[in-house]
Design a protein around this motif. Sequence first.
Motif, PDB file in Angstrom:
ATOM      1  N   PRO A  42       6.004   3.042  -1.854  1.00  0.00           N
ATOM      2  CA  PRO A  42       5.133   1.980  -2.372  1.00  0.00           C
ATOM      3  C   PRO A  42       5.716   1.234  -3.567  1.00  0.00           C
ATOM      4  O   PRO A  42       5.702  -0.006  -3.593  1.00  0.00           O
ATOM      5  CB  PRO A  42       3.858   2.748  -2.763  1.00  0.00           C
ATOM      6  N   SER A  43       6.229   1.958  -4.563  1.00  0.00           N
ATOM      7  CA  SER A  43       6.795   1.276  -5.729  1.00  0.00           C
ATOM      8  C   SER A  43       8.023   0.453  -5.351  1.00  0.00           C
ATOM      9  O   SER A  43       8.291  -0.596  -5.948  1.00  0.00           O
ATOM     10  CB  SER A  43       7.162   2.296  -6.806  1.00  0.00           C
TER      11      SER A  43
ATOM     12  N   THR B  27      -0.830   3.972  -4.370  1.00  0.00           N
ATOM     13  CA  THR B  27      -1.604   2.734  -4.459  1.00  0.00           C
ATOM     14  C   THR B  27      -1.624   2.231  -5.892  1.00  0.00           C
ATOM     15  O   THR B  27      -1.368   1.053  -6.169  1.00  0.00           O
ATOM     16  CB  THR B  27      -3.047   2.974  -3.976  1.00  0.00           C
ATOM     17  N   VAL B  28      -1.930   3.118  -6.823  1.00  0.00           N
ATOM     18  CA  VAL B  28      -2.027   2.724  -8.230  1.00  0.00           C
ATOM     19  C   VAL B  28      -0.648   2.450  -8.816  1.00  0.00           C
ATOM     20  O   VAL B  28      -0.437   1.455  -9.518  1.00  0.00           O
ATOM     21  CB  VAL B  28      -2.763   3.802  -9.048  1.00  0.00           C
ATOM     22  N   THR B  29       0.309   3.325  -8.543  1.00  0.00           N
ATOM     23  CA  THR B  29       1.613   3.169  -9.188  1.00  0.00           C
ATOM     24  C   THR B  29       2.394   1.974  -8.652  1.00  0.00           C
ATOM     25  O   THR B  29       3.229   1.414  -9.368  1.00  0.00           O
ATOM     26  CB  THR B  29       2.449   4.454  -9.060  1.00  0.00           C
ATOM     27  N   SER B  30       2.137   1.547  -7.426  1.00  0.00           N
ATOM     28  CA  SER B  30       2.805   0.334  -6.942  1.00  0.00           C
ATOM     29  C   SER B  30       2.242  -0.901  -7.635  1.00  0.00           C
ATOM     30  O   SER B  30       2.956  -1.897  -7.814  1.00  0.00           O
ATOM     31  CB  SER B  30       2.689   0.202  -5.422  1.00  0.00           C
ATOM     32  N   ALA B  31       0.965  -0.844  -8.060  1.00  0.00           N
ATOM     33  CA  ALA B  31       0.411  -1.928  -8.876  1.00  0.00           C
ATOM     34  C   ALA B  31       0.984  -1.882 -10.289  1.00  0.00           C
ATOM     35  O   ALA B  31       1.298  -2.919 -10.892  1.00  0.00           O
ATOM     36  CB  ALA B  31      -1.111  -1.842  -8.909  1.00  0.00           C
ATOM     37  N   LEU B  32       1.146  -0.681 -10.839  1.00  0.00           N
ATOM     38  CA  LEU B  32       1.769  -0.549 -12.156  1.00  0.00           C
ATOM     39  C   LEU B  32       3.219  -1.044 -12.141  1.00  0.00           C
ATOM     40  O   LEU B  32       3.700  -1.629 -13.115  1.00  0.00           O
ATOM     41  CB  LEU B  32       1.720   0.902 -12.621  1.00  0.00           C
ATOM     42  N   GLU B  33       3.910  -0.803 -11.050  1.00  0.00           N
ATOM     43  CA  GLU B  33       5.287  -1.285 -10.919  1.00  0.00           C
ATOM     44  C   GLU B  33       5.356  -2.803 -11.091  1.00  0.00           C
ATOM     45  O   GLU B  33       6.330  -3.330 -11.637  1.00  0.00           O
ATOM     46  CB  GLU B  33       5.857  -0.880  -9.557  1.00  0.00           C
TER      47      GLU B  33
ATOM     48  N   ASN C 159       0.848  -1.207   0.000  1.00  0.00           N
ATOM     49  CA  ASN C 159       0.000   0.000   0.000  1.00  0.00           C
ATOM     50  C   ASN C 159       0.876   1.246   0.000  1.00  0.00           C
ATOM     51  O   ASN C 159       2.100   1.168  -0.072  1.00  0.00           O
ATOM     52  CB  ASN C 159      -0.947  -0.002   1.209  1.00  0.00           C
ATOM     53  N   ASP C 160       0.222   2.406   0.104  1.00  0.00           N
ATOM     54  CA  ASP C 160       0.982   3.652   0.253  1.00  0.00           C
ATOM     55  C   ASP C 160       0.685   4.343   1.575  1.00  0.00           C
ATOM     56  O   ASP C 160       1.183   5.430   1.842  1.00  0.00           O
ATOM     57  CB  ASP C 160       0.732   4.605  -0.928  1.00  0.00           C
ATOM     58  N   ASP C 161      -0.135   3.709   2.412  1.00  0.00           N
ATOM     59  CA  ASP C 161      -0.516   4.309   3.696  1.00  0.00           C
ATOM     60  C   ASP C 161       0.308   3.792   4.864  1.00  0.00           C
ATOM     61  O   ASP C 161       0.143   4.264   5.985  1.00  0.00           O
ATOM     62  CB  ASP C 161      -2.007   4.052   3.972  1.00  0.00           C
TER      63      ASP C 161
ATOM     64  N   SER D  63       2.548   9.869  -3.322  1.00  0.00           N
ATOM     65  CA  SER D  63       3.980   9.797  -3.636  1.00  0.00           C
ATOM     66  C   SER D  63       4.229   9.529  -5.118  1.00  0.00           C
ATOM     67  O   SER D  63       5.346   9.686  -5.596  1.00  0.00           O
ATOM     68  CB  SER D  63       4.640   8.698  -2.807  1.00  0.00           C
ATOM     69  N   GLY D  64       3.204   9.096  -5.849  1.00  0.00           N
ATOM     70  CA  GLY D  64       3.379   8.812  -7.264  1.00  0.00           C
ATOM     71  C   GLY D  64       4.301   7.638  -7.513  1.00  0.00           C
ATOM     72  O   GLY D  64       4.585   6.825  -6.625  1.00  0.00           O
ATOM     73  N   HIS D  65       4.823   7.560  -8.736  1.00  0.00           N
ATOM     74  CA  HIS D  65       5.646   6.424  -9.128  1.00  0.00           C
ATOM     75  C   HIS D  65       7.123   6.744  -8.881  1.00  0.00           C
ATOM     76  O   HIS D  65       7.922   6.865  -9.804  1.00  0.00           O
ATOM     77  CB  HIS D  65       5.404   6.087 -10.601  1.00  0.00           C
ATOM     78  N   GLN D  66       7.480   6.862  -7.617  1.00  0.00           N
ATOM     79  CA  GLN D  66       8.859   7.149  -7.245  1.00  0.00           C
ATOM     80  C   GLN D  66       9.651   5.863  -7.098  1.00  0.00           C
ATOM     81  O   GLN D  66       9.089   4.777  -7.022  1.00  0.00           O
ATOM     82  CB  GLN D  66       8.889   7.960  -5.945  1.00  0.00           C
TER      83      GLN D  66
END
Length: 266
Positions: free
Chosen positions: A75-76, A113-119, A11-13, A45-48
């Motif tokens: 998260p990523s 949340t979204v960008t860690s799934a994209l990763e 997650n990102d939380d 945090s975006g896709h860092q």
Amino acid sequence: MKDPLEILVTNDDGIHAPGLCALAQAASKIGNVTVIAPDKNWSASGHQKALGRPLRVEQVPFDNGISAYMTDGGPSDCTALVGLGFLKKRVDLVLTGINPTANVSRDITYSGTVTSALEATIWNMKGIAFSIDANKVKPDQIDFSAAKEIIIHVVQTYLKHELPPFTILNVNIPYLPLSQIRGYKITRGGSRYYRDELVSCVDPFGRPYYWFGGLPPYGDEDEGTDCGELSRGYVSITPIHLDLTAYEMMPAIQKWEWNWQGDNVL
């Protein structure tokens, strides 16, 4: 897909977020779960990615004895750790969330949340991001019972099919009792309107500092959009991918005056 399924939950939380625990509980009904999450909140945090510094990772106790790790990365990074072999086993599916507020429209570019799934797709793993539209409720008071049932159904359905490379599902769940949720809608990204304001302050030493303030954003109510269908009580499921190319613009831009003559740029 092999059996048993190996699932990463992140997650990102942060590792202590109630939504992370709820997602891990739901995922454990489907396969073997390992949790890797940040040691603090990384919302927006975006896709860092952590470059030029070490990542610290330590094993921590978690709900129902699920194997869990905490990292000082974002998260990523949690997903990349697994993609690069940290767990010393193949992970099939990355589930992220449950974010306590919706991730719709342009929010997805901010969302860890979204960008860690994209990763996950970069490392040839499947990914689904889950969020619940509970922005008016404190995170530790959210009832995730309906969301967990929906997550199980969404994942089981997803596993019967294949998506193109670098593509995930972004799932937003209404904050309603299960009996009041109207069903599923496959949606496109809607329009999100931000009402941010720059709040300027001065610290006790006379130095300026700033907050991003203002009213909360709101989304459109158009048919077929993630914002609109979520507002009408549907679970919004949006396929998104890493290819951000605006293909429809390429023919027009190719007609611009792109003159090149040797060493002279005209």
